[in-house]
Motif scaffolding. Sequence first.
Motif, PDB file in Angstrom:
ATOM      1  N   GLY A 122       0.866  -1.238   0.069  1.00  0.00           N
ATOM      2  CA  GLY A 122       0.061  -0.081   0.050  1.00  0.00           C
ATOM      3  C   GLY A 122       0.710   1.163   0.162  1.00  0.00           C
ATOM      4  N   LEU A 123       2.247   1.160   0.356  1.00  0.00           N
ATOM      5  CA  LEU A 123       2.877   2.369   0.304  1.00  0.00           C
ATOM      6  C   LEU A 123       3.086   2.864  -1.079  1.00  0.00           C
ATOM      7  N   PRO A 124       3.201   4.343  -1.324  1.00  0.00           N
ATOM      8  CA  PRO A 124       3.246   4.784  -2.715  1.00  0.00           C
ATOM      9  C   PRO A 124       4.787   4.494  -2.981  1.00  0.00           C
ATOM     10  N   GLU A 125       5.213   4.547  -4.354  1.00  0.00           N
ATOM     11  CA  GLU A 125       6.399   4.211  -4.882  1.00  0.00           C
ATOM     12  C   GLU A 125       7.508   5.395  -4.380  1.00  0.00           C
ATOM     13  N   SER A 126       6.661   6.647  -4.257  1.00  0.00           N
ATOM     14  CA  SER A 126       7.554   7.703  -3.909  1.00  0.00           C
ATOM     15  C   SER A 126       8.166   7.607  -2.580  1.00  0.00           C
ATOM     16  N   ALA A 127       7.848   6.660  -1.552  1.00  0.00           N
ATOM     17  CA  ALA A 127       8.456   6.417  -0.484  1.00  0.00           C
ATOM     18  C   ALA A 127       9.866   6.045  -0.666  1.00  0.00           C
ATOM     19  N   LEU A 128      10.161   5.204  -2.033  1.00  0.00           N
ATOM     20  CA  LEU A 128      11.488   4.748  -2.183  1.00  0.00           C
ATOM     21  C   LEU A 128      12.267   5.942  -2.556  1.00  0.00           C
ATOM     22  N   GLU A 129      11.741   6.700  -3.217  1.00  0.00           N
ATOM     23  CA  GLU A 129      12.450   7.971  -3.619  1.00  0.00           C
ATOM     24  C   GLU A 129      12.986   8.826  -2.431  1.00  0.00           C
ATOM     25  N   GLN A 130      11.838   8.934  -1.499  1.00  0.00           N
ATOM     26  CA  GLN A 130      12.259   9.655  -0.464  1.00  0.00           C
ATOM     27  C   GLN A 130      13.329   9.185   0.405  1.00  0.00           C
TER      28      GLN A 130
END
Length: 282
Positions: free
Chosen positions: A132-140
Amino acid sequence: MSTLKTLVVLAPQPDPQHITDIAHLAEAPHLDHPGADIVRMRGAKAERRQEVIALCHRHGYDAAYIDNGKHLGDFRLLVSDMDSTLINIECIDEIADIKGIKPQVAEITERAMRGELDFSAALQERVALLAGLPESALEQVYRERLRLNPGAEQLLSACRRLGIKTLLVSGGFTYFTDRLKADYGLDYAYANQLEIVDGRLTGRLSGEIIDAVAKKQLLMATRSALKLKPEQVMAVGDGANDLPMLQEAGIGVAYHAKPRVSAAADIAIEHGGLDAILQLYH
């Protein structure tokens, strides 16, 4: 290759009495001081290696027995783990932190790295919690939290200068290994692929899991493709899933590692950065 050894002691603030005691225990007849923070004890007897290394570590010094005449340039492939080895974090724990479940995930990570849990099962359990986490969490995580460990840039720079190929092989995720490969000019990178659908993590992996066996196999395959001998390969890692590849390499280096990994490795760096490798193999 010569079987004669030099005991190299890395001591940022060496106590002369400590150095004398170490040299006496190692029965080293010749001491060189090429720098303020390094002592080379030529002719040290390797029979008392465990006692000598333990004494060095008690004094806060890193140390290793190195084959006489062996230089960094004699290695043609450097294989490195990613999380807590090349970089300062466990990426999965930091991703979990964004979801507010870091303690739960980090506890599983720690046990897996100590070899108390099956790596593949523990990885799948942790990845499922990230659903459920957005892919943007990886970039963060990559932008805000991930940093190279001390000495890593110097080590990678030396490898490029000497023409040593670099292989990053990780039980972590391709999102991070691919970016590190591009940003720091690594030659090869392998890791696990997070499944992402509609911009969100599904809690599953795609493809084969990179576990301890896969890490060893990737080392062997790359070594074979480059037509290298085992002694031309150095591997660096910190967790139980790194042990097979460390033992397959000509020289296995444990970096701020779990106790069983440090005990089994050829070299254990407990205090300094990755650039300690440059000091050991001048």
